[in-house]
Design an enzyme around this catalytic site. Structure first.
Site, PDB file in Angstrom:
ATOM      1  CB  CYS A 207     -38.977 -36.370  55.767  1.00  0.00           C
ATOM      2  SG  CYS A 207     -38.712 -35.725  57.356  1.00  0.00           S
ATOM      3  CG  HIS A 208     -36.916 -31.256  52.591  1.00  0.00           C
ATOM      4  ND1 HIS A 208     -38.264 -31.308  52.074  1.00  0.00           N
ATOM      5  CD2 HIS A 208     -36.503 -29.868  52.294  1.00  0.00           C
ATOM      6  CE1 HIS A 208     -38.666 -30.303  51.945  1.00  0.00           C
ATOM      7  NE2 HIS A 208     -37.830 -29.499  51.680  1.00  0.00           N
TER       8      HIS A 208
END
Ligand code: UDP
Length: 382
Positions: A207-208
């Site tokens: 997740c970024h």
């Protein structure tokens, strides 16, 4: 004058362009400089990938101003502008939708033709800087490599000339095909802890994206999703920005969610291949999961890769909405089959052949009235 400047700057750029760079080096007379913008700079976000994928080292590496997005973009433009003062090229090649591709402004200022790999993808989600960047570079470009026919149609809808868009397939398929046999060796690089965790069933997570980690509600919904996965471990190679946001937030991840620093490509693909499914907001990881037959939860309100839904390889999880669990749906996909919608694995060759031809003829420039879709006769009157 050299033929090409190839400008890349982040982890997935090295992965996706690895074969293109190797083919250009080994099988063509093209003279090029490989320029690293400096956007990603640490060993495990950059050098590991050069080593594992045997990518030739950059000819030039810029020092970037590592502050805000504006700092990164402006220093990339400045670095490239100065570089182009001293080094001449027939064209400048960029890939994707990152801060680095905004360096194309420097090529535009020098009137160097611009080539865009990964052109005409659209999420139509105007909250995403990536959507703005890819729209800008497509409209600056003299040659666009679009992975799929429907991406080309999206470009045509915006008035981009048919003459400059070439459909190539997605080079990530080439990289997976060429490296599939090495993915199992990824376990040799994993720490004992991670190896033990991956001996049992597990879920992989990444997740970024800015719109997920910088928006409180979206971030909390994503944490809720991970905390809901109770029966198996979640292995979560977490980017540094996400780690920072998590530290500053008051949310907690349950004990079975194991956070690790970003890992190398072979390690990551080993984990992906052996996972039950992946929960991710990464553009490349949903493609990779779809290609190697692993179901995914795509944690995004919008996507520029709707093909993963079309072939039933992925479940949408919209973090902007009230929490609605996607877990039951994704577990139904485990063990099912679908077709790879991303191409045949010869995309890098197609791109390199075209670059060779255009370089040979020095034919990158589109500035011809006939190259525009619309009526330009007024502008060229007299
Ligand atoms: N990846 C990796 N190590 C990790 C996480 C991802 O090698 O710890 C690889 C993954 O296989 C994919 C790419 O990095 O090829 C995805 O990068 P990212 O999600 O940062 O970028 P995006 O595709 O969203 O632009």
């Amino acid at each position: 004058m050299k033929d090409l400047a190839i400008i890349l700057g982040i982890r997935p750029d090295v992965i996706r362009a690895s074969k293109i760079l190797k083919l250009l080096k080994s099988q063509s007379d093209i003279e090029f400089d490989f320029i690293w913008s400096g956007q990603h700079y640490s060993e495990n976000m950059k050098d590991t990938f050069f080593k594992q994928l045997n990518v030739p080292k950059p000819d030039f590496e810029f020092e970037i101003n590592k502050g805000s997005d504006a700092d990164i973009v402006s220093s990339t433009i400045e670095n490239l502008f100065n570089h182009f003062n001293d080094h001449k090229y027939k064209a400048a090649v960029f890939l994707g939708d990152t801060n680095t591709v905004m360096g194309s402004i420097a090529a535009a200022q020098h009137n160097i033709p611009i080539v865009h790999i990964e052109g005409c993808m659209r999420s139509y989600d105007w909250r995403m800087p990536e959507e703005k960047y890819r729209t800008v570079i497509d409209h600056l470009s003299d040659r666009i490599y679009a992975y799929l026919e429907n991406y080309k149609s999206q470009g045509l809808n915006e008035g981009i000339s048919e003459n400059i868009i070439k459909v190539t397939g997605n080079p990530i398929v080439d990289i997976i095909n060429d490296n599939l046999k090495y993915f199992d060796s990824g376990q040799d690089y994993l720490s004992e802890d991670i190896l033990n965790l991956s001996n049992e069933k597990f879920v992989l997570a990444t997740c970024h994206r800015r719109e997920n980690i910088l928006d409180k509600k979206s971030f909390e919904n994503i944490i809720n999703l991970f905390n809901e996965i109770e029966d198996v471990n979640v292995i979560f190679p977490m980017g540094y920005k996400t780690q920072e946001i998590l530290r500053k937030s008051n949310v907690n991840l349950s004990n079975n969610v194991k956070i690790i620093d970003p890992i190398g490509y072979l390690e990551f693909m080993y984990l992906l291949k052996n996972s039950e499914y992946v929960a991710t907001d990464s553009g490349t990881v949903v493609e990779e999961a779809c290609i190697i037959g692993i179901p995914s939860i795509q944690m995004r309100f919008s996507t520029e890769r709707p093909e993963v839904y079309d072939v039933n390889a992925s479940i949408k999880f919209d973090p902007t909405q009230d929490y609605n669990s996607p877990i039951e749906q994704v577990t139904k996909l485990i063990g099912t089959n679908w077709n790879n919608p991303f191409g045949d694995g010869n995309s890098s060759e197609i791109i390199v052949e075209d670059l060779k031809q255009l370089s040979k003829d020095d034919n990158f420039k589109k500035h011809k009235p006939s190259d525009y879709q619309f009526d330009t006769s007024n502008s060229f009157k007299g």
